[in-house]
Design a protein around this motif. Structure first.
Motif, mmCIF file in Angstrom:
data_model
loop_
_atom_site.group_PDB
_atom_site.id
_atom_site.type_symbol
_atom_site.label_atom_id
_atom_site.label_comp_id
_atom_site.label_asym_id
_atom_site.label_seq_id
_atom_site.Cartn_x
_atom_site.Cartn_y
_atom_site.Cartn_z
ATOM 1 N N GLU A 1 0.951 -7.793 8.893
ATOM 2 C CA GLU A 1 1.012 -9.241 9.145
ATOM 3 C C GLU A 1 -0.364 -9.768 9.537
ATOM 4 O O GLU A 1 -0.791 -10.835 9.113
ATOM 5 N N LYS A 2 -1.048 -9.000 10.374
ATOM 6 C CA LYS A 2 -2.373 -9.424 10.824
ATOM 7 C C LYS A 2 -3.339 -9.526 9.647
ATOM 8 O O LYS A 2 -4.118 -10.470 9.536
ATOM 9 N N VAL A 3 -3.240 -8.540 8.763
ATOM 10 C CA VAL A 3 -4.115 -8.521 7.586
ATOM 11 C C VAL A 3 -3.857 -9.761 6.721
ATOM 12 O O VAL A 3 -4.786 -10.421 6.260
ATOM 13 N N ASP A 4 -2.580 -10.105 6.540
ATOM 14 C CA ASP A 4 -2.251 -11.305 5.752
ATOM 15 C C ASP A 4 -2.907 -12.539 6.360
ATOM 16 O O ASP A 4 -3.482 -13.367 5.654
ATOM 17 N N ALA A 5 -2.804 -12.642 7.678
ATOM 18 C CA ALA A 5 -3.372 -13.810 8.364
ATOM 19 C C ALA A 5 -4.892 -13.839 8.208
ATOM 20 O O ALA A 5 -5.481 -14.897 7.974
ATOM 21 N N ILE B 1 -6.733 -12.537 5.794
ATOM 22 C CA ILE B 1 -7.095 -12.888 4.414
ATOM 23 C C ILE B 1 -6.959 -14.402 4.218
ATOM 24 O O ILE B 1 -7.840 -15.059 3.656
ATOM 25 N N GLN B 2 -5.883 -14.946 4.733
ATOM 26 C CA GLN B 2 -5.653 -16.391 4.601
ATOM 27 C C GLN B 2 -6.766 -17.179 5.289
ATOM 28 O O GLN B 2 -7.300 -18.143 4.746
ATOM 29 N N GLN B 3 -7.126 -16.696 6.459
ATOM 30 C CA GLN B 3 -8.192 -17.326 7.235
ATOM 31 C C GLN B 3 -9.489 -17.414 6.422
ATOM 32 O O GLN B 3 -10.143 -18.461 6.386
ATOM 33 N N TYR B 4 -9.859 -16.319 5.770
ATOM 34 C CA TYR B 4 -11.103 -16.332 4.985
ATOM 35 C C TYR B 4 -10.957 -17.188 3.741
ATOM 36 O O TYR B 4 -11.885 -17.881 3.348
ATOM 37 N N ARG B 5 -9.782 -17.152 3.144
ATOM 38 C CA ARG B 5 -9.559 -18.008 1.974
ATOM 39 C C ARG B 5 -9.701 -19.476 2.374
ATOM 40 O O ARG B 5 -10.164 -20.299 1.601
ATOM 41 N N ASN B 6 -9.292 -19.791 3.600
ATOM 42 C CA ASN B 6 -9.401 -21.172 4.101
ATOM 43 C C ASN B 6 -10.777 -21.471 4.689
ATOM 44 O O ASN B 6 -10.971 -22.521 5.299
ATOM 45 N N ASN B 7 -11.705 -20.492 4.551
ATOM 46 C CA ASN B 7 -13.045 -20.696 5.117
ATOM 47 C C ASN B 7 -13.068 -20.885 6.624
ATOM 48 O O ASN B 7 -13.769 -21.747 7.147
ATOM 49 N N GLU B 8 -12.252 -20.108 7.330
ATOM 50 C CA GLU B 8 -12.257 -20.197 8.796
ATOM 51 C C GLU B 8 -12.514 -18.812 9.367
ATOM 52 O O GLU B 8 -11.624 -18.177 9.908
ATOM 53 N N PRO B 9 -13.749 -18.325 9.241
ATOM 54 C CA PRO B 9 -13.988 -16.922 9.601
ATOM 55 C C PRO B 9 -14.008 -16.603 11.090
ATOM 56 O O PRO B 9 -14.123 -15.459 11.446
ATOM 57 N N GLY B 10 -13.891 -17.544 11.977
ATOM 58 C CA GLY B 10 -13.873 -17.165 13.397
ATOM 59 C C GLY B 10 -15.256 -16.872 13.937
ATOM 60 O O GLY B 10 -16.255 -16.996 13.235
ATOM 61 N N GLU B 11 -15.298 -16.473 15.184
ATOM 62 C CA GLU B 11 -16.559 -16.296 15.900
ATOM 63 C C GLU B 11 -17.362 -15.133 15.335
ATOM 64 O O GLU B 11 -16.829 -14.072 15.051
ATOM 65 N N GLN B 12 -18.664 -15.326 15.193
ATOM 66 C CA GLN B 12 -19.528 -14.303 14.608
ATOM 67 C C GLN B 12 -19.645 -13.089 15.525
ATOM 68 O O GLN B 12 -19.797 -13.231 16.727
ATOM 69 N N GLY B 13 -19.576 -11.912 14.918
ATOM 70 C CA GLY B 13 -19.803 -10.680 15.676
ATOM 71 C C GLY B 13 -18.755 -10.392 16.727
ATOM 72 O O GLY B 13 -19.023 -9.711 17.701
ATOM 73 N N ASN C 1 -17.425 -9.866 11.357
ATOM 74 C CA ASN C 1 -16.379 -9.866 12.377
ATOM 75 C C ASN C 1 -15.532 -8.610 12.341
ATOM 76 O O ASN C 1 -15.139 -8.136 11.277
ATOM 77 N N GLN C 2 -15.240 -8.098 13.528
ATOM 78 C CA GLN C 2 -14.404 -6.914 13.650
ATOM 79 C C GLN C 2 -12.958 -7.339 13.885
ATOM 80 O O GLN C 2 -12.706 -8.222 14.696
ATOM 81 N N HIS C 3 -12.025 -6.713 13.168
ATOM 82 C CA HIS C 3 -10.597 -6.990 13.361
ATOM 83 C C HIS C 3 -9.914 -5.701 13.746
ATOM 84 O O HIS C 3 -10.051 -4.694 13.057
ATOM 85 N N ARG C 4 -9.150 -5.735 14.862
ATOM 86 C CA ARG C 4 -8.640 -4.500 15.454
ATOM 87 C C ARG C 4 -7.116 -4.486 15.514
ATOM 88 O O ARG C 4 -6.484 -5.519 15.323
ATOM 89 N N ASN C 5 -6.578 -3.319 15.860
ATOM 90 C CA ASN C 5 -5.123 -3.157 15.956
ATOM 91 C C ASN C 5 -4.426 -3.774 14.748
ATOM 92 O O ASN C 5 -3.489 -4.563 14.885
ATOM 93 N N LEU C 6 -4.901 -3.440 13.572
ATOM 94 C CA LEU C 6 -4.407 -4.080 12.350
ATOM 95 C C LEU C 6 -2.952 -3.737 12.064
ATOM 96 O O LEU C 6 -2.516 -2.604 12.241
ATOM 97 N N HIS D 1 -1.608 -1.771 1.784
ATOM 98 C CA HIS D 1 -1.165 -3.166 1.825
ATOM 99 C C HIS D 1 -2.271 -4.104 1.323
ATOM 100 O O HIS D 1 -2.013 -5.012 0.524
ATOM 101 N N ILE D 2 -3.500 -3.872 1.777
ATOM 102 C CA ILE D 2 -4.622 -4.715 1.344
ATOM 103 C C ILE D 2 -4.831 -4.580 -0.159
ATOM 104 O O ILE D 2 -4.973 -5.569 -0.880
ATOM 105 N N SER D 3 -4.822 -3.332 -0.622
ATOM 106 C CA SER D 3 -5.049 -3.092 -2.049
ATOM 107 C C SER D 3 -3.993 -3.802 -2.892
ATOM 108 O O SER D 3 -4.298 -4.400 -3.922
#
Ligand SMILES: Cc1cc2nc3c(=O)[nH]c(=O)nc-3n(C[C@H](O)[C@H](O)[C@H](O)COP(=O)(O)O)c2cc1C
Ligand code: SF4
Ligand code: FES
Lengths: 181, 426
Positions: A162-166, A168-180, A154-159, A114-116
């Motif tokens: 839909e989660k992956v889409d969100a 990717i969008q988050q990083y595109r919007n420059n909102e990477p979330g809490e570090q580590g 950042n670690q992303h779990r239980n992928l 899906h990511i690819s």
């Protein structure tokens, strides 16, 4: 693992060492106080340069070699050995996708496909807009919440797809979330 | 039931800061040492406790330490190195300890370093473990400010500095002599033994390498005593251990349980049993380098010797479950790719054999396999077996392969007759 991220040779005469930045030098000098020997500092210097520049270019490798007086061939041998030293440019965000056994059992291959498809890149490649590089990584130590990937720090779990889409969008919007996290 | 390893861990909040940690009995062991326990006294207690290394091999910790030269003629510089590289596929226990209660590891490190009179301690931390890195950095600074690290700790005359090193990434770095090369900034090939690291390790000085979980056992042993510690287990081995389950169970996770707990209890009670529609087919009891066990082994007690006698290894204690809808050949193929990529390339059977094995699994998957290929896999069990290669990576890789060929021969054959994988991925 990242053999396609390794530049062919750093020993060409045409390549000029670049100047290390003041903060790179300061951090390298600090490492010198922690290890009794310059070779150990060499590996730390590779990591420091990568932290600042995103990757280790031939120019950077030469700069470290000159600064610490370690032969280029020795540094190159070390740089190419380790998975997390990048000898080719990477995108703004590096996705380390776990392809080990527990994630595989939990269907990570579908997520990876899906990511690819979504980003148009395979392992070892960077998106045309320079935003994302996708790399496989061994077990990220979160097997009870597989499938798992790390984006930058950042670690992303239980992928799921839909989660992956969100994400990717988050990083595109420059909102990477809490570090580590 | 006492849970000395995880009593302070609650992942819904940040780890305890030093004041809270001490209020909960933390660093009591260091105060006991300061009140008059000599290094030899601590060593004796650790020996008596029966503690075995949790890094995989289960080697008795006190015995390992006893090889370090001590006394006035011993080298002035000695090192303690914490193996926090955790890259064994399916293993997720040291991460929990470091993220959840970093002071416990630091307390354990001070005990170990004091016992061997190490002048410096390095934590060799997996580079991807960012959250653990932040937690440990903070805890080290707090312990330093409190006088528990630095010079003349609690007026014992003993001094210790801890350096946190993050790895540049390679599974072989977890092998203890390869780890020493990596710390020295070299390519991480394993070293020839002897000399053993206890005598000549990091920069040629006496060095002890211990796993994170091993060290986290020490505060309890010294604070509460050997009798208390031995009362924790309900089997042959002493103390508690982190046991984990991943795969198609209802609630995968990692729990601190006494040795002697049955595998069934871990899988059925703690992990909630298999998800609806899935049945347990087999499992690797202690990470990717262990032999498959079968449902008939569920009532075995989790003890080093019991699992050993059943033909596998307790190793890291983190079990990977194979269900009836997942292809065993595909699962082993995934492991073989991992080992092949992570071979350090130092010795021929491993460097050349593992990629060959990896390719055969690709061929089986894509319908190009032949009976001859299965024979080649079997031959490799010998070429890469114990004693044939320079380190334990290759024999570790042969454990799931050999046991899969024994237990799942039919599934291998099915890949030949169906010209590819007969399972549909879900
Ligand atoms: C290929 C390979 C990888 C290993 N990886 C680790 C690891 O990530 N963490 C660990 O503690 N031990 C690992 N070990 C085991 C170590 O070599 C060593 O036995 C262990 O750190 C000793 O600590 P202990 O006595 O406290 O168990 C590995 C061994 C091999 C052969
Ligand atoms: S067995 Fe494999 S990993 Fe170990 S030294 Fe030989 S090539 Fe390297
Ligand atoms: S196998 Fe993916 S996190 Fe462990």
């Amino acid at each position: 693992m990242n053999s396609n991220l390794i530049a062919s040779s750093a020993t060409s005469d045409k390549i000029q060492a670049r100047e290390l930045t003041a903060s790179e030098i300061e951090e390298i000098e600090h490492e010198k106080t922690l290890y009794p020997d310059k070779q150990a500092v060499g590996l730390e210097a590779l990591k420091i340069v990568q932290k600042h520049q995103g990757w280790v270019s031939d120019e950077s490798l030469l700069a470290i070699s000159r600064y610490l007086d370690i032969p280029v061939s020795e540094l190159e041998g070390v740089a190419t050995f380790f998975n997390l030293v990048f000898r080719r440019p990477v995108g703004k965000h590096v996705m380390l996708f776990c392809d080990s056994v527990s994630c595989w059992i939990m269907g990570c291959e579908n997520i990876r496909a899906h990511i690819s498809q979504k980003l148009g890149i395979d392992y070892g490649e960077t998106t045309a807009d320079g935003e994302f590089t996708l790399l496989p990584v061994p077990c990220l130590g979160d097997c009870d919440r597989a499938p798992v990937m790390m984006v930058d720090e950042n670690q992303h779990r239980n992928l799921t797809a839909e989660k992956v889409d969100a994400i990717i969008q988050q990083y595109r919007n420059n909102e990477p979330g809490e570090q580590g996290s | 039931m006492d849970k000395p390893l995880t009593k302070n861990i609650d992942m819904s909040r940040p780890p305890l800061e030093i004041a809270q940690y001490q209020a909960a009995g933390g660093y009591e062991s260091i105060r006991k040492i300061a009140a008059g326990l000599a290094p030899a006294d601590v060593l004796q207690q650790v020996k008596d406790s029966g503690l075995k290394g949790r890094g995989g091999a289960g080697f008795p910790t006190g015995l390992k330490w006893s090889f370090v030269p001590m006394g006035d003629n011993a080298p002035r510089e000695k090192y303690l190195v914490v193996n926090a590289d955790e890259m064994e596929p399916g293993t997720f226990k040291d991460r929990l300890l470091m993220e959840g209660d970093p002071h416990l590891l630091i307390e354990g490190m001070i005990i170990a370093a004091y016992t061997i009179q190490a002048s410096k301690a390095y934590i060799f931390l997996r580079g991807e473990y960012i959250r653990a890195e932040h937690a440990l950095k903070k805890a080290i600074a707090e312990a330093r400010a409190e006088g528990l690290l630095g010079s003349n700790i609690l007026n014992t005359g003993y001094s210790l500095e801890i350096v946190l090193h993050t790895s540049a990434g390679r599974y072989i770095c977890g092998e203890e002599t390869a780890l020493l090369n990596a710390l020295e900034g070299k390519r991480a090939n394993p070293r020839a033994k002897p000399p053993f690291p206890q005598v000549s390790g990091l920069w040629g000085k006496p060095t002890i390498v211990n796993n994170v979980e091993t060290l986290c056992n020490l505060p309890g042993i010294i604070s509460h005593g050997v009798t208390w510690y031995q009362g924790l287990g309900k089997g042959v081995d002493h103390g508690t251990k982190l046991f984990g389950v991943s795969g198609r169970v209802r609630s995968p996770g990692c729990w601190e349980l006494p040795f002697g707990t049955t595998i069934r209890e871990v899988i059925e009670e703690h992990a909630g049993g298999m998800q609806d529609g899935y049945q347990l087919k087999a499992f690797l009891p202690g990470g990717g380098s262990t032999d498959f066990l079968l449902p008939e082994h569920l009532d075995l007690a989790l003890d080093y010797d019991v699992i050993g006698k059943a033909g596998s290894r307790l190793a890291t204690g983190t079990m990977i479950l194979l269900d009836d809808r997942t292809c065993p050949v595909g699962m082993v193929g995934n492991l073989m790719r991992f080992f092949s990529h992570e071979s350090c390339g130092f010795c021929t059977p491993c460097r050349d054999g593992l990629p060959w094995i990896e390719q055969i699994f690709v061929d089986l998957e894509e319908g190009r396999g032949s009976e001859k290929d299965i024979g080649i896999l079997e031959d490799h069990l010998g070429y890469l077996g114990p004693g044939r290669t320079f380190c334990a990576l290759a024999p570790g890789a042969m454990a799931p392969l050999g046991s899969a060929l024994r237990h799942f021969r039919q599934e291998f054959e099915d890949h030949l007759s169906s010209k590819g994988c007969p399972y549909t991925r879900h």
